[in-house]
Design a protein around this motif. Sequence first.
Motif, PDB file in Angstrom:
ATOM      1  N   ARG A  75       0.875   0.532  -4.119  1.00 25.08           N
ATOM      2  CA  ARG A  75      -0.584   0.680  -4.238  1.00 25.08           C
ATOM      3  C   ARG A  75      -1.041   0.758  -5.680  1.00 25.08           C
ATOM      4  O   ARG A  75      -2.241   0.643  -5.965  1.00 25.08           O
TER       5      ARG A  75
ATOM      6  N   ALA B  88      -6.856   0.468  -1.828  1.00 23.58           N
ATOM      7  CA  ALA B  88      -6.416   0.379  -3.220  1.00 23.58           C
ATOM      8  C   ALA B  88      -6.776  -0.964  -3.838  1.00 23.58           C
ATOM      9  O   ALA B  88      -6.795  -1.109  -5.065  1.00 23.58           O
TER      10      ALA B  88
ATOM     11  N   SER C 223       0.822  -1.208   0.000  1.00 20.37           N
ATOM     12  CA  SER C 223       0.000   0.000   0.000  1.00 20.37           C
ATOM     13  C   SER C 223       0.859   1.262   0.000  1.00 20.37           C
ATOM     14  O   SER C 223       0.368   2.357   0.277  1.00 20.37           O
TER      15      SER C 223
ATOM     16  N   SER D   4      -5.716  -2.696   2.279  1.00 20.71           N
ATOM     17  CA  SER D   4      -5.705  -1.337   1.741  1.00 20.71           C
ATOM     18  C   SER D   4      -6.880  -1.113   0.810  1.00 20.71           C
ATOM     19  O   SER D   4      -7.287  -2.007   0.061  1.00 20.71           O
TER      20      SER D   4
END
Length: 264
Positions: free
Chosen positions: A18, A46, A13, A44
């Motif tokens: 990410r 993302a 991340s 995360s």
Amino acid sequence: MRDLTPLALVGASGWLGRFMGPALLRAGVVEPGDFIGLNRSGASEAYAAWPGLRWSTDPEAGLAGAGMVILSLRPDEFRAARLRCPGALVLSVMAGVSMAEIRERTGARAVVRSMPNAAMEIGQSFSPWVAEAEADDADRAMVRAVLGASGREEAFAREADIDVYAAICGAGPAWAALLLEALAAAGRAEGLSPEQALAAAEGAVVGAGAMLAGQGAQAGAMVDEFIAYAGTTAAGLEAARAAGFAEAVAAGIAAGTQKARALG
């Protein structure tokens, strides 16, 4: 062919991680069930499109049995952590940490260094890489797939060249942003409002980037054509050259290269 799964991304991340991780998953380079994200904070946002991914904040547990490990973290973080992955192919996207040091600290079977840039965010990174002799054809094919998921990749012959590349475009838009800032400041000095100067500078830098895509080899000829036209642009280019434009850029690249090498 050697099985290089599961694939563990350390710093999943972080600044590059990410973008790199989701690109691998979107491209099908690794299946969600074969992906392990390692960081200090867990799952995360993302990766919201792939619920159920494996996440670990424990390097020892997260790296256990990994076939390939991607190191996407700062050199100081790498050196402070215990990231042992014997038998794995390790791909590092860290600046300034040599393949020899990575091998010593990780126990990797083979090490590859690369230096993607921030254009990975939009899938347009240029990612040069260099591999140890221990990396076989399957390893190199996997590296090409991993880096190619985020843009263009190219194998380099010398590890030292990675540090030069890091100085030139490792940070993506940094040099273009510096030019944009200087153009905007010059526009203000000549009487434009801040908004007008910024719009003009952004139009010049962003538009030029698109026009130059794939035309880098012709850049010198383009400059010569503008100078030969002997117009306003020629006057500006000649003044910039006389003021040491090329020398200033060369000094910046030399300093960046030295910094990258000093990290090792």
